[in-house]
Design an enzyme around this catalytic site. Sequence first.
Site, mmCIF file in Angstrom:
data_model
loop_
_atom_site.group_PDB
_atom_site.id
_atom_site.type_symbol
_atom_site.label_atom_id
_atom_site.label_comp_id
_atom_site.label_asym_id
_atom_site.label_seq_id
_atom_site.Cartn_x
_atom_site.Cartn_y
_atom_site.Cartn_z
ATOM 1 N N ASN A 130 0.882 -1.178 0.000
ATOM 2 C CA ASN A 130 0.000 0.000 0.000
ATOM 3 C C ASN A 130 0.912 1.218 0.000
ATOM 4 O OD1 ASN A 130 -1.788 2.055 0.474
ATOM 5 N ND2 ASN A 130 -2.325 1.425 2.560
ATOM 6 N N LYS B 193 0.160 4.238 -0.417
ATOM 7 C CA LYS B 193 -0.476 5.469 0.068
ATOM 8 C C LYS B 193 -0.194 6.622 -0.914
ATOM 9 C CE LYS B 193 -0.280 3.480 4.612
ATOM 10 N NZ LYS B 193 -0.276 3.620 6.040
ATOM 11 N N HIS C 236 -9.705 1.449 4.364
ATOM 12 C CA HIS C 236 -8.467 1.642 5.129
ATOM 13 C C HIS C 236 -8.745 2.606 6.292
ATOM 14 C CE1 HIS C 236 -4.417 2.821 6.203
ATOM 15 N NE2 HIS C 236 -4.024 1.701 5.636
ATOM 16 N N GLU D 78 -7.128 5.006 7.406
ATOM 17 C CA GLU D 78 -6.874 6.419 7.088
ATOM 18 C C GLU D 78 -8.085 7.022 6.372
ATOM 19 O OE1 GLU D 78 -3.090 5.805 5.156
ATOM 20 O OE2 GLU D 78 -2.230 5.300 7.107
ATOM 21 N N GLU E 224 -5.748 -4.612 10.376
ATOM 22 C CA GLU E 224 -4.741 -3.590 10.617
ATOM 23 C C GLU E 224 -5.067 -2.813 11.894
ATOM 24 O OE1 GLU E 224 -2.565 -2.468 6.736
ATOM 25 O OE2 GLU E 224 -4.326 -1.196 6.899
ATOM 26 N N GLY F 148 2.103 2.538 10.646
ATOM 27 C CA GLY F 148 3.070 3.623 10.483
ATOM 28 C C GLY F 148 3.740 4.040 11.779
ATOM 29 N N SER G 276 3.070 -1.900 10.240
ATOM 30 C CA SER G 276 4.519 -1.959 10.468
ATOM 31 C C SER G 276 5.131 -3.323 10.136
ATOM 32 C CB SER G 276 4.854 -1.543 11.901
ATOM 33 O OG SER G 276 4.438 -0.200 12.129
#
Length: 247
Positions: free
Chosen positions: A9, A11, A94, A96, A164, A170, A210
Amino acid sequence: MRKTIIAGNWKMNKNPDEATKFVSTIKNDIDSNDCDIVLCVPAIDLISVRDCLIGTNIKVGAQNIYFEDSGAYTGEISAKMLADSQINYVIVGHSERRQLFNESDEMINKKVIKAIAHGIVPIICVGETLRQRENHVEIEFIRMQIKNALINVSGTSKFVIAYEPIWAIGTGKTATASQAQDICAEIRKVLAEIYDPNIADEIQIQYGGSVNSKNAKELFAMPDIDGGLVGGSSLTDDFVSIIKEAI
Ligand code: PGA
């Protein structure tokens, strides 16, 4: 028998020039028959990365779609457009997008249904916040996210679930392999309740948060973890090493 699936991914990183340069240098090392490999790239990179991967088994994915086929939706891309452009996967829900762009479970469910209708495989993301984990409500929360994402989705459709935990994205803070396994096993249990155990047994479940070449082997060795959704490490050569751990 479930195949391992490793998806990058990217991003909002790499312009088309950077994308094709990077993909050209890694593609021969990450091409595999034994493992599903997907690169989920920014919309502006989809076509150049797709073309760069011709002749390989590596698939291309988008990071988002809208749930209508066409129309007055400024800034959006449809599943139909992806399908017409031979894009194979899309990340849906996701964290985010849920947090920064206010995506609701209802929108995510509509996106999942649309992707599947156009033959695009949705990678459906679920995961709890740190506070939810500290309050011991993570399983209840994830069960709800899965059930809501899969309303009116048949068990014969192809989709992937990515677990996730938000606190691991991150942050460099990975869930331990056993924490990740426990939740992925719970996810498989919910899938068995929604569909049946045989169907649940065929669905690929990834861990994300991560993932790197140092922790990948232990994570991927867990019985209910069928690979990873990789953010930061998919932008570098570490992605090649992660895939080597998986095949
Ligand atoms: P990360 O991101 O690997 O950088 O933690 C994972 C993701 O957000 O999909």
